[in-house]
Design a protein around this motif. Structure first.
Motif, PDB file in Angstrom:
ATOM      1  N   LEU A   1       0.850  -1.188   0.000  1.00 52.95           N
ATOM      2  CA  LEU A   1       0.000   0.000   0.000  1.00 52.95           C
ATOM      3  C   LEU A   1       0.886   1.237   0.000  1.00 52.95           C
ATOM      4  N   VAL A   2       0.525   2.224  -0.813  1.00 52.95           N
ATOM      5  CA  VAL A   2       1.152   3.535  -0.770  1.00 52.95           C
ATOM      6  C   VAL A   2       0.048   4.523  -0.403  1.00 52.95           C
ATOM      7  N   LEU A   3       0.160   5.116   0.776  1.00 53.40           N
ATOM      8  CA  LEU A   3      -0.884   5.990   1.307  1.00 53.40           C
ATOM      9  C   LEU A   3      -0.410   7.434   1.218  1.00 53.40           C
ATOM     10  N   VAL A   4      -1.057   8.211   0.369  1.00 50.93           N
ATOM     11  CA  VAL A   4      -0.645   9.587   0.098  1.00 50.93           C
ATOM     12  C   VAL A   4      -1.532  10.550   0.889  1.00 50.93           C
ATOM     13  N   GLY A   5      -0.936  11.215   1.876  1.00 53.96           N
ATOM     14  CA  GLY A   5      -1.707  12.142   2.704  1.00 53.96           C
ATOM     15  C   GLY A   5      -2.828  11.474   3.464  1.00 53.96           C
ATOM     16  N   PRO A   6      -2.566  10.340   4.145  1.00 52.09           N
ATOM     17  CA  PRO A   6      -3.649   9.613   4.812  1.00 52.09           C
ATOM     18  C   PRO A   6      -4.057  10.251   6.136  1.00 52.09           C
ATOM     19  N   SER A   7      -5.285   9.979   6.529  1.00 49.77           N
ATOM     20  CA  SER A   7      -5.748  10.333   7.876  1.00 49.77           C
ATOM     21  C   SER A   7      -6.779   9.306   8.309  1.00 49.77           C
ATOM     22  N   PRO A   8      -6.562   8.649   9.459  1.00 46.11           N
ATOM     23  CA  PRO A   8      -7.537   7.677   9.940  1.00 46.11           C
ATOM     24  C   PRO A   8      -8.706   8.332  10.658  1.00 46.11           C
ATOM     25  N   ARG A   9      -8.519   9.589  11.060  1.00 39.55           N
ATOM     26  CA  ARG A   9      -9.577  10.349  11.718  1.00 39.55           C
ATOM     27  C   ARG A   9      -9.206  11.831  11.635  1.00 39.55           C
ATOM     28  N   TYR A  10     -10.125  12.634  11.128  1.00 32.54           N
ATOM     29  CA  TYR A  10      -9.849  14.058  10.979  1.00 32.54           C
ATOM     30  C   TYR A  10     -10.191  14.857  12.233  1.00 32.54           C
TER      31      TYR A  10
ATOM     32  N   SER B   1     -15.307   9.764   9.589  1.00 33.83           N
ATOM     33  CA  SER B   1     -14.898   8.372   9.792  1.00 33.83           C
ATOM     34  C   SER B   1     -13.770   8.284  10.823  1.00 33.83           C
ATOM     35  N   ASP B   2     -13.693   7.138  11.460  1.00 33.09           N
ATOM     36  CA  ASP B   2     -12.615   6.859  12.411  1.00 33.09           C
ATOM     37  C   ASP B   2     -12.103   5.455  12.135  1.00 33.09           C
ATOM     38  N   ASN B   3     -10.947   5.375  11.511  1.00 37.07           N
ATOM     39  CA  ASN B   3     -10.366   4.077  11.130  1.00 37.07           C
ATOM     40  C   ASN B   3      -9.091   3.761  11.911  1.00 37.07           C
ATOM     41  N   ARG B   4      -8.942   4.376  13.059  1.00 35.51           N
ATOM     42  CA  ARG B   4      -7.726   4.159  13.843  1.00 35.51           C
ATOM     43  C   ARG B   4      -7.556   2.695  14.245  1.00 35.51           C
ATOM     44  N   THR B   5      -8.652   2.039  14.607  1.00 34.56           N
ATOM     45  CA  THR B   5      -8.522   0.642  15.048  1.00 34.56           C
ATOM     46  C   THR B   5      -8.249  -0.307  13.884  1.00 34.56           C
ATOM     47  N   ASP B   6      -8.431   0.170  12.646  1.00 33.41           N
ATOM     48  CA  ASP B   6      -8.165  -0.687  11.487  1.00 33.41           C
ATOM     49  C   ASP B   6      -6.680  -0.730  11.150  1.00 33.41           C
ATOM     50  N   LEU B   7      -5.935   0.283  11.523  1.00 39.15           N
ATOM     51  CA  LEU B   7      -4.536   0.370  11.115  1.00 39.15           C
ATOM     52  C   LEU B   7      -3.698  -0.839  11.542  1.00 39.15           C
ATOM     53  N   PRO B   8      -3.799  -1.304  12.788  1.00 36.96           N
ATOM     54  CA  PRO B   8      -2.974  -2.457  13.177  1.00 36.96           C
ATOM     55  C   PRO B   8      -3.341  -3.750  12.458  1.00 36.96           C
TER      56      PRO B   8
ATOM     57  N   ASP C   1     -10.216  15.745  16.184  1.00 34.76           N
ATOM     58  CA  ASP C   1      -9.408  15.553  17.379  1.00 34.76           C
ATOM     59  C   ASP C   1     -10.145  14.674  18.382  1.00 34.76           C
ATOM     60  N   ASP C   2      -9.370  13.924  19.134  1.00 34.39           N
ATOM     61  CA  ASP C   2      -9.925  13.055  20.165  1.00 34.39           C
ATOM     62  C   ASP C   2      -8.955  13.044  21.334  1.00 34.39           C
ATOM     63  N   SER C   3      -9.354  12.473  22.440  1.00 29.09           N
ATOM     64  CA  SER C   3      -8.488  12.395  23.604  1.00 29.09           C
ATOM     65  C   SER C   3      -7.194  11.657  23.245  1.00 29.09           C
ATOM     66  N   GLY C   4      -6.063  12.341  23.376  1.00 26.44           N
ATOM     67  CA  GLY C   4      -4.778  11.733  23.051  1.00 26.44           C
ATOM     68  C   GLY C   4      -4.486  11.626  21.570  1.00 26.44           C
ATOM     69  N   TYR C   5      -5.340  12.234  20.750  1.00 28.98           N
ATOM     70  CA  TYR C   5      -5.160  12.158  19.291  1.00 28.98           C
ATOM     71  C   TYR C   5      -5.477  13.515  18.685  1.00 28.98           C
ATOM     72  N   ARG C   6      -4.616  13.953  17.783  1.00 23.83           N
ATOM     73  CA  ARG C   6      -4.808  15.243  17.130  1.00 23.83           C
ATOM     74  C   ARG C   6      -5.000  15.037  15.637  1.00 23.83           C
ATOM     75  N   GLY C   7      -6.258  15.068  15.211  1.00 26.57           N
ATOM     76  CA  GLY C   7      -6.556  14.875  13.799  1.00 26.57           C
ATOM     77  C   GLY C   7      -6.469  16.144  12.977  1.00 26.57           C
ATOM     78  N   GLY C   8      -6.493  17.298  13.676  1.00 27.75           N
ATOM     79  CA  GLY C   8      -6.358  18.567  12.975  1.00 27.75           C
ATOM     80  C   GLY C   8      -7.603  19.421  12.958  1.00 27.75           C
ATOM     81  N   PHE C   9      -8.750  18.831  13.303  1.00 31.03           N
ATOM     82  CA  PHE C   9     -10.016  19.563  13.273  1.00 31.03           C
ATOM     83  C   PHE C   9     -10.833  19.242  14.526  1.00 31.03           C
TER      84      PHE C   9
END
Length: 262
Positions: free
Chosen positions: A114-123, A195-202, A125-133
């Motif tokens: 996989l080549v992921l160009v500018g990816p974000s698993p969640r845009y 969308s929130d795909n953080r748990t899919d990454l591992p 912000d959440d506790s302990g996570y900075r998505g940018g919005f």
């Protein structure tokens, strides 16, 4: 309906291995023209339009199916099965990065890398996570898009493209946004930005390269690092490029990084 017609699948090039290029929100396969063509001498290149974009069949749009990124990932898997893809390479820009990650989980063996160009698993912000919005930022963005699709497109494109010295690039992106069916664009935007795909990454087992630009207001370097750190064994390359669309603004950088990886 043929999947090739539904998603306007285009196949070019030669070679035993295939590279699939998947576009981001508000775009179509034409956004890959400077990158995909560089691989036609060694690979079979596969391009397509997500349903609702480009020359896809708009009648195939199903609001329930496409209420999550899984619906788009299912399309990628269906395209791959129709072509007979095995151990292929998937290159996904922006929201298509997560669509490709999901597709690789759904169909192990279809994509070796996989080549992921500018990816974000969640845009958002959440506790302990900075998505940018913030959640309010996203709701304001979506409300603005719903209220004035064309105005939103013209205002957002230059900020997303991030190359003020080349206004033609921003205009191309704005024109692409404006060509998208407004109702489908609103729905896809909500799916994309909530969308929130953080748990899919591992769960991703394919070799993975994260390509990150500097000064990207949509997916920051911090977000790229998060993706790299949560996909086992993945690596990250910072491109000599700014903005969110290096496939248009710095295609040679993107080509070089992909070649070095594959």
């Amino acid at each position: 309906m043929s999947v090739f017609d539904r998603n306007n699948v285009t196949i070019n090039g030669t070679g035993e291995r295939a590279i699939v290029f998947s576009h981001g929100f508000g775009c179509d396969q034409n956004m890959w023209r400077f990158v995909a063509s560089a691989f036609e001498d060694r690979f079979q290149t596969v391009l397509f339009d997500h349903v609702g974009a480009g020359k896809s069949d708009l009648s195939a749009y199903d609001s329930e199916k496409y209420s999550s990124l899984d619906g788009y990932a299912d399309d990628v898997v269906e395209i791959g099965e129709a072509i007979g893809l095995r151990q292929a390479i998937f290159v996904g820009h922006s929201v298509s990065a997560m669509i490709g990650a999901l597709a690789s989980i759904k169909a192990p063996g279809m994509f070796e890398a996989l080549v992921l160009v500018g990816p974000s698993p969640r845009y958002i912000d959440d506790s302990g996570y900075r998505g940018g919005f913030s959640a309010d930022d996203i709701e304001e963005l979506l409300a603005s898009l719903a209220d004035n699709h064309m105005g939103w497109s013209m205002a957002m494109a230059p900020a997303i493209m991030g190359n003020p010295d080349n206004p033609d690039l921003a205009q191309e992106l704005a024109d692409s946004f404006c060509r998208t069916d407004p109702a489908i664009a609103r729905a896809f935007a909500r799916v994309t930005f909530t969308s929130d795909n953080r748990t899919d990454l591992p769960r991703v087992t394919a070799r993975t390269l994260v390509l990150q630009c500097r000064e990207d207001i949509i997916a920051s370097e911090e977000v790229g690092e998060y993706v790299r750190d949560h996909i086992p064994g993945s690596e990250m390359v910072i491109l000599n490029a700014t903005g969110h669309c290096p496939n248009l603004s710095a295609p040679k950088e993107v080509v070089a990084a992909i070649r070095a990886f594959v």
